[in-house]
Motif scaffolding. Sequence first.
Motif, PDB file in Angstrom:
ATOM      1  N   TRP A  33      34.418  50.245  47.686  1.00  0.00           N
ATOM      2  CA  TRP A  33      34.668  49.391  46.698  1.00  0.00           C
ATOM      3  C   TRP A  33      34.530  47.857  47.634  1.00  0.00           C
ATOM      4  CZ3 TRP A  33      39.434  51.863  44.245  1.00  0.00           C
ATOM      5  CH2 TRP A  33      38.953  53.016  43.455  1.00  0.00           C
ATOM      6  N   ALA A  34      34.969  47.931  48.764  1.00  0.00           N
ATOM      7  CA  ALA A  34      34.911  46.736  49.651  1.00  0.00           C
ATOM      8  C   ALA A  34      33.419  46.114  49.619  1.00  0.00           C
ATOM      9  CB  ALA A  34      35.491  46.776  50.986  1.00  0.00           C
ATOM     10  N   LEU A  37      32.491  44.879  46.048  1.00  0.00           N
ATOM     11  CA  LEU A  37      33.195  43.807  45.448  1.00  0.00           C
ATOM     12  C   LEU A  37      33.069  42.679  46.386  1.00  0.00           C
ATOM     13  CD1 LEU A  37      36.478  45.192  44.374  1.00  0.00           C
ATOM     14  CD2 LEU A  37      34.535  44.593  42.919  1.00  0.00           C
ATOM     15  N   PHE A  41      37.102  41.852  47.045  1.00  0.00           N
ATOM     16  CA  PHE A  41      37.743  43.256  47.096  1.00  0.00           C
ATOM     17  C   PHE A  41      39.263  42.763  47.771  1.00  0.00           C
ATOM     18  CE2 PHE A  41      39.312  46.364  50.462  1.00  0.00           C
ATOM     19  CZ  PHE A  41      39.279  47.437  49.559  1.00  0.00           C
ATOM     20  N   PHE A  45      42.485  44.169  45.947  1.00  0.00           N
ATOM     21  CA  PHE A  45      43.254  45.226  46.664  1.00  0.00           C
ATOM     22  C   PHE A  45      44.801  44.880  46.792  1.00  0.00           C
ATOM     23  CE2 PHE A  45      45.741  46.958  50.387  1.00  0.00           C
ATOM     24  CZ  PHE A  45      45.336  48.073  50.419  1.00  0.00           C
TER      25      PHE A  45
END
Length: 211
Positions: A33-34, A37, A41, A45
């Motif tokens: 996901w990092a 995004l 991110f 988070f």
Amino acid sequence: MRGRVIGWVVAVVVVVVLATLVPVPGLEQLRSWAGQLGPWFAPAFFAAYAVVTVVPVPRSTFTYSAAVLFPPAVAIPWSLVSTGIAAALAFELVRRLGHERTAALRADPRIAKVDARLQRRGWLSVGSLRLVPVVPFSVVNYAAALTSIRRRQFLPATVIGSAPGTVAAIMLGNSLTAGEGTAALWATAGFAAVGLVGMALDARMPVTRAP
């Protein structure tokens, strides 16, 4: 009163069971996901950190993930911000839904004595509990909300009391990636010992009467 207590116990059990069934993403998923995004991110988070830990999901899961995913200069302050937001949300939710409903329970002389102590000096109790890593974050939030502890005591005590353990956990997670972590482990144990001493002192200190 007994029926209300049983009802609240059942409700807590249901929430805990539901929380355990919620899948928490692993580090590989978070890293994926990092990459997707990018600069968004980190805000996503820590927003998830603040919202998800309102329910009985272990805060340590997010704290150690933050230690691996971000440098300490980012992980430490934003983990504490998320911790404060999560604690405030949980406290307000339970205070609004359950405080009045448990008034009869607090009227019991044994519980009333503890409740008076928390009302007058709750910051020491909450701050000490936050230093002990085995005490669940969410349990302290919910239990405190059902007592008469004041908001202005609860939130600062939570953030200040959580700070040493959060710093130690992030430094531990960060140092383990380099194959070290002894100092952070000793620091965590030391903070827990301080928390236990604080709880013992709080139990022995007299409670002053309300003005």
